[in-house]
Structure formats: C-alpha cells, structure tokens
Scaffold this active site. Structure first.
Site, short mmCIF file in Angstrom:
data_model
loop_
_atom_site.label_atom_id
_atom_site.label_comp_id
_atom_site.label_asym_id
_atom_site.label_seq_id
_atom_site.Cartn_x
_atom_site.Cartn_y
_atom_site.Cartn_z
N ASP A 154 -9.76 -7.04 0.29
CA ASP A 154 -10.40 -5.73 0.43
C ASP A 154 -10.33 -5.01 -0.90
O ASP A 154 -9.36 -5.14 -1.64
CB ASP A 154 -9.76 -4.91 1.56
CG ASP A 154 -8.29 -4.63 1.35
OD1 ASP A 154 -7.95 -3.55 0.82
OD2 ASP A 154 -7.46 -5.49 1.72
N GLU A 178 -3.78 6.06 7.65
CA GLU A 178 -2.47 5.80 7.05
C GLU A 178 -1.57 7.02 7.01
O GLU A 178 -0.35 6.90 6.95
CB GLU A 178 -2.66 5.28 5.62
CG GLU A 178 -3.54 4.05 5.50
CD GLU A 178 -3.79 3.66 4.06
OE1 GLU A 178 -2.88 3.86 3.22
OE2 GLU A 178 -4.89 3.16 3.76
#
Length: 280
Positions: A85, A176
């Site tokens: 990613d 997150e």
C-alpha cells in the site's frame, strides 16, 4: 572499672567471598544471552544472509532485523498473495519496476491512498492509480478517516475522487485515531455512516483497515459484519490470523521502483480468491 579479658566480646571472623561462584553466575547469564542471540540469528538466517550478501539492494533506512523478519513472514505464508500500500509519502513511484520482493515474491495488488478527511486528496493518487493499472496490478483505494470531521462529507470526497472499475478491490476505510471532540459511540455512528454511503454508491461492501489493538478494543464486536485489514508489525507474529482478510505485517520493506520504505501486506488466500472479491 575495666572488664576482664574473659568477658570481652569476640568478633566473628569474616567469611571470604567465593569469587568463583560469582563469576560462574555471570558466565551463566552471559551464556544464556549468547544462546538467545544465536537462536534468533538461526531463526532469521535466510533473511540475514540475504541482507549481508546483497546490501546494495537496500535503502539507507533498511534495518537488517526488519528485512530478516520480512523474509521469514513471507516464507511462513507461502502460497498467499503479497501486495503493498502506498501514498504520497512514497514519492513518485516507478511503477514498471514494481514487480517482486527479492525476485521471489510477486506483488499482485496495491492499495492506494485516495483521500484524507473531508477536504484533502492525496497528491499522488491520480498518478499511482493509473500507474498501478498500467503495471497490471490489482488496485484498490483507501480513505484516511478523521474522527472529528463529518463522516458523510468524507464519504462524498472519496466517492467524487475514486472511480472504481471491474477488477478493482473494494473501497477501504482507514481508521487509526481516537476522537478528541466526541465519544467512542459517536465515532462508531460516523464510521457506519461512511461505510453505508460508500457501499450504496459502489454496490460493494467496504473493507476496514486498522491496527490490531484498535480492532480488538473498538471494532471487532460491533463491526463483525465487515472484513478487516489489520496492521501488526510485532516480531512474534509470523502468520496471518484466520479472521483477517489482509495483514499489513511491515512498514519497512524495500521494493523495486520505490525509493522509500513501504508497507507490505499478505492476503489470506490465493490469487483466484483475491480476484473473487474484486468489483464485478
């Protein structure tokens, strides 16, 4: 009046310290430490040998222990699909060179950061999105969620930016951080709104990306109807968990065509299974 010598207290002679005994204990613990280090070196021997033999392949930021663990994880998950990613933090990627790790593990897919919050598009998204397609990689897009911003405005920005086509991976919600201006319950409501809006637009259920602790503490139970992409870089973890769809096992990998360290992931299945979950 003086006491007689017979009544004076006598001092007991001091026992001599056994120097050999003390040194033996020191040698024992030093030996244990050496055995531990040797066992770790043996466990990661293939990665260490590879690193020492091909140092020129690595960037200046490469850590020998990270690379050794990365190769051990790839060995342990042989047969599962490997991908990466990326975002603007990787700079301008030379996509035609992005092919394998150590000329052995093909990179079949890539998740690309598209948007951040309600108002920011990753400045390399368009270039990465086209480059991955030209490099014949299965591509997916993810949104970095800001907990204190309106969830529907964030979903609208992602939908406006990302045009999924047949063969692309489902959209990903990256969560997150914990909120500073709202409760956890309000956060979960916002996440649901983003997920529902994006699913309604694309006709495919999104994947959720987060860290393992965040997953266990806040999402595992209430979002069990979604598939998860989990980040965990701990040395003791070497195989993907059964309930993880993707596992981001490192943020410090070296990949051809990318000048910085990069995240690498393992899909919990083979290539045919990966293609099965793509957009129809």
């Amino acid at each position: 009046m003086k006491k007689s010598s017979s009544t004076m207290p006598r001092r007991k002679p001091k026992k001599k310290k056994n120097g050999f005994s003390g040194r033996w204990i020191d040698f024992f613990f030093i030996g244990i430490a050496i055995l531990f280090i040797l066992s770790i070196a043996y466990h990661y021997r293939s990665g260490i040998i590879n690193y020492l033999g091909f140092k020129s392949h690595y960037s200046n930021n490469t850590n020998i222990f990270s690379e050794a663990r990365n190769l051990k994880v790839l060995e342990k998950n042989e047969g599962k699909v490997v991908g990466l990613d990326v975002s603007e933090y990787q700079g301008k990627i030379r996509w035609s060179y992005v092919d394998t790790i150590e000329d052995k593990y093909p990179l079949r897919y890539v998740f690309i950061r598209a948007t951040v919050g309600k108002d920011r598009v990753d400045n390399q998204f368009k270039r990465n999105w086209l480059g991955a397609k030209e490099n014949k990689m299965i591509r997916g897009a993810y949104h970095y969620y800001r907990p204190n911003e309106n969830s529907l405005e964030q979903a609208e920005l992602f939908i406006k930016t990302v045009k999924l086509k047949k063969g692309d991976l489902p959209p990903v919600l990256d969560i997150e951080k914990l909120p500073k201006e709202q409760s956890i319950e309000r956060l979960k409501i916002g996440l649901r709104r983003w997920l529902k809006a994006v699913e309604s637009h694309y006709g495919v259920r999104p994947i959720i990306y987060t860290g393992e602790k965040y997953y266990d503490d806040f999402l595992k139970e209430e979002f069990s109807d979604y598939l998860f992409w989990i980040a965990n870089y701990n040395f003791y973890r070497e195989e993907i968990q059964n309930d993880w769809l993707f596992w981001q096992f490192t943020e410090k990998a070296t990949v051809p065509g990318i000048d910085t360290n990069v995240d690498v992931n393992i899909y919990n299945g083979d290539l045919q299974q990966l293609e099965y979950i793509t957009v129809e």
